[in-house]
Structure formats: C-alpha cells, structure tokens
Design an enzyme around this catalytic site. Structure first.
Site, short mmCIF file in Angstrom:
data_model
loop_
_atom_site.label_atom_id
_atom_site.label_comp_id
_atom_site.label_asym_id
_atom_site.label_seq_id
_atom_site.Cartn_x
_atom_site.Cartn_y
_atom_site.Cartn_z
CD1 TRP A 84 -2.34 1.76 0.71
CD2 TRP A 84 -2.18 1.71 2.67
NE1 TRP A 84 -3.63 2.79 0.89
CE2 TRP A 84 -2.97 2.65 2.22
CE3 TRP A 84 -1.63 1.75 3.81
CZ2 TRP A 84 -3.91 4.15 3.37
CZ3 TRP A 84 -1.90 2.48 4.73
CH2 TRP A 84 -3.28 3.67 4.81
CE LYS B 259 -9.44 -0.12 3.47
NZ LYS B 259 -9.20 0.82 4.06
CG ASP C 67 -3.26 -2.61 7.21
OD1 ASP C 67 -4.15 -2.39 7.95
OD2 ASP C 67 -2.56 -2.18 6.54
CB ALA D 114 -7.40 -3.33 5.76
#
Length: 403
Positions: free
Chosen positions: A138, A254, A219, A221
């Site tokens: 990212w 998300k 992470d 996400a």
C-alpha cells in the site's frame, strides 16, 4: 521594523513542493472524462453491480437505532467506544481467544490511524526501529513509517509475470532481520497485489518471526472480503499464537462500508502482564496527543451491528455477498484471458496486472479505462457486463497497440 528574512514567511519558504496523490488525481481525470463507457478501476472502494458503493443494510438499521437512542455526544475518552473494541475482538482473534487480558484495543480514525498509532508506539519504545516491508505495498505504508520516525528495509514481495508471492525472497529477508525489528504483514487481501500467503507459508512466517524475536505489525484492512471472516484472520492468528508481542491495525472502512466515517482500531497483544500494562499506558498517551478523542459515529454503528444478533447476521450475509461478487469478477477475468489466470488464485478487491505505466496511460486514453499507474486494478469496479469490455481493451493493448 520587521525582518522579512525571518518569521513565518521565511519559515514556510523552506517547504518543498509535494507531488499530488496519484489516485486522487485519477478521480479528477475520471470525473472530467465525457465518455459514457468509461471504467473507474482505480479508487479502492467496493462497488456493487450497479457501480455504487452502498451503505450496508445492517449499517442503515444501526444508524436508525443510534439516532433514536443516543442520549449524548459527549467525549468518550482517548480509547473511544470500548464496546466497539470489545465486539471486534472475537472477529479478529477468534471466539475463544478474543477476551483475554493479553489483548488491549483502542478505537482509531480508520486503519490508517491505527497504523500511525502503532508506529509511534514502536518509535517511542525503540527510536528509529527498522520495519521490514515487502514491495509493492500500500503506497501509504512507507510514508507512515517515515513520518513516525521509523526506518524501512524492503524486499521483493510479488512476481508480476507469474502473479505469485516471492516467498523465498521474503524468507531470505526475514532471516536477515534482527531481534527487535518489525515486520509488516498484510493479514489478507494484499494491497495492491491480491496475492496472499497460504496457511503453510503463514506457519513458516510465524516460526521465523518468533525464532528471530521480530515484532509483527499486522495490517488487517479487508477481513471478510477474501475467503471469509474466519479464513481471512487465520494467518494473523497463527502469528499471534507464536509470539509474545504483536500489533494489529484494523479497519472497518471496507468490511462495513464505513469509508468516510474512518472507523478502525489498534489492538496490542502482550503475553507478559507488566509489559501489557506499560504498552497500554503508552498507547493511551499517544492517542491523546494525536487526536485526543476518536470520531464516534462509525464505531457506535459497528458496535450496534455486532451486539445485535439479527444485525450481525445481516452484516455477515451482505459481506459474503460482496466477497462472492468480487470473486466472481476474478473468475470471469481469468476465463476471459489466459494472461489473467493468476487472478483466480488471489483475494480481495485488488490485483497488480502485468502492464507498464505507458500501457496504463494508453488504456486510459484509448479505452477510457482508469487504473493506477502501477497496474493495480480494483476488481470491484467491474461488473458482469463490463468484464468483457475490459478484457477486450486489455488484449488490444497488449497484442496490437503495444505489441
């Protein structure tokens, strides 16, 4: 007499111009393109078959409940809505492992806020600590690390040609890492490649991280958008089970569709009780210094959803609908062109296609296909009707126009 060579004017003159964010620039280009058949495959948000980023049904219902029942908008404290944090624990850590004293969490402004808070905690504990980062990643990971005062060491994560993880290179890098180094791990649905570790590979990573005394910064996400809520957390749980300390940056943007409400959490895991107390006090102090109190709306909504059995079931069902739709786009693209076959083995909204920046530019100018210059594509921007359109443009670009 004011000296014009000093003061704020001179201070700001020392600033350097910053390049505009490429994806934000892409939004503007897409908006201003008059072609009716244009495709937006750049910005990383989920879209349904109608091309809309929906408000989830469970979220709408929870917002109605919140409207009727919320009696105050007074501050909750730097930790945020702890009911939200507690409701998330079993989602992240598992129903039987989420409530122990080893786990502490605070609400954050999105997953980005969680990452920044985690990095500031690391830098407070070990100034200038080194973070191992697989590339590509990212685009905001490295800037967050740098802004928090950390150093970054990189290794090659992905083979674009074969559409697979460079696992041997990852292992070679981690076996060079030193005790106290940090390793950034994408929990699932890798951004930007969509290529995740297998469970056997996760077990190997967990062993190496534990054996070398590394701190995993996970992470997470996109939980629920890959293979399912439980499946998407399996790798992270293997790592956490193997180590004494871990940090997990979590995003609800998300999987709850709460993008503009910036809803996330930072979880800390520490087996040693004294260390857990020390970490907890520092996390709260850093959160207080960064944003004082996190925004409440998204956290309150997610809490209401997770605490209500009917709403939680509705959320899980809609999340599964989203996951299945993305997976169906992957299969359709893979079926449409053999060069895209690797996409069927990947997960989540993103894949990194084997195209050059010049080819990306050509796809935009000649075919009204908007995607990141790196070749990252948001598959949720495609539908059953537009998959053939994109596949034809992709083939034309690679075979004729850029052969």
């Amino acid at each position: 007499m004011i000296d014009l060579n000093t003061g704020p004017a001179a201070l700001f003159d020392n600033l350097r111009p910053q390049a505009p964010d490429a994806l934000l620039s892409l939004i503007s280009l897409f908006k201003n393109d008059p072609r009716p058949d244009k495709l937006d495959l750049g910005v990383g948000v989920y879209k349904n078959e109608a091309g809309v980023t929906p408000v989830l049904r469970a979220v709408k219902a929870a917002e109605r409940i919140l409207l009727e029942t919320q009696g105050s908008k007074s501050y909750l404290g730097p930790e945020g809505d702890m009911g939200f944090v507690e409701a998330l624990k079993p989602i992240v850590f598992g129903a039987s492992a989420g409530g122990g004293e080893e786990v502490f969490g605070v609400q954050t402004p999105g997953g980005t806020g969680a990452l920044r808070l985690a990095c500031e905690l690391i830098n407070a504990a070990r100034p200038g600590a080194r973070v191992w980062l697989g590339t590509p990643s990212w685009p905001n990971h490295a800037p967050i690390f740098a802004a928090a005062g950390l150093k970054t060491a990189t290794y090659s994560w992905f083979d674009t040609k074969t559409q697979t993880v460079r696992f041997d290179e990852m292992m070679a890098a981690l076996n060079k890492a030193e005790a106290g180094d940090v390793v950034l791990l994408h929990g699932c649905c890798h951004n930007p490649t969509g290529a995740d570790l297998t469970l056997d590979q996760w077990k190997t990573v967990a062993h190496v991280v534990a054996a070398r005394g590394l701190l995993p910064l996970i992470d997470l996400a996109y939980q629920g958008l890959g293979e399912g809520l439980e499946e998407d957390a399996a790798g992270a749980r293997l790592v956490i089970a193997a180590v004494d300390d871990a940090l997990i940056a979590y995003s609800c943007d998300k999987n709850f569709g709460l993008y503009r409400d910036r809803t996330g959490a930072l979880f800390t895991f520490n087996r040693n009780a004294d260390r857990a107390d020390l970490v907890r006090s520092n996390v709260l102090a850093l959160a207080r210094a960064n944003w004082s109190m996190p925004p409440d709306h998204g956290g309150a909504v997610a809490r209401i959803v997770l605490e209500d059995a009917a709403l939680a079931a509705s959320w899980r069902a809609e999340l599964e609908e989203m996951r299945v739709r993305i997976a169906s786009v992957r299969v359709a693209l893979a079926d449409a062109d053999p060069r895209l076959d690797g996409l069927r083995r990947q997960h989540g909204m993103f894949s990194l296609l084997p195209v050059s920046p010049a080819q990306v530019s050509h796809l935009r100018s000649a075919h009204a296909v908007y995607m990141a210059g790196s070749g990252r594509i948001n598959l949720a921007g495609l539908t059953a009707a537009t998959v053939p359109v994109f596949a034809q443009a992709f083939a034309a670009c690679l075979e004729g126009e850029f052969a």
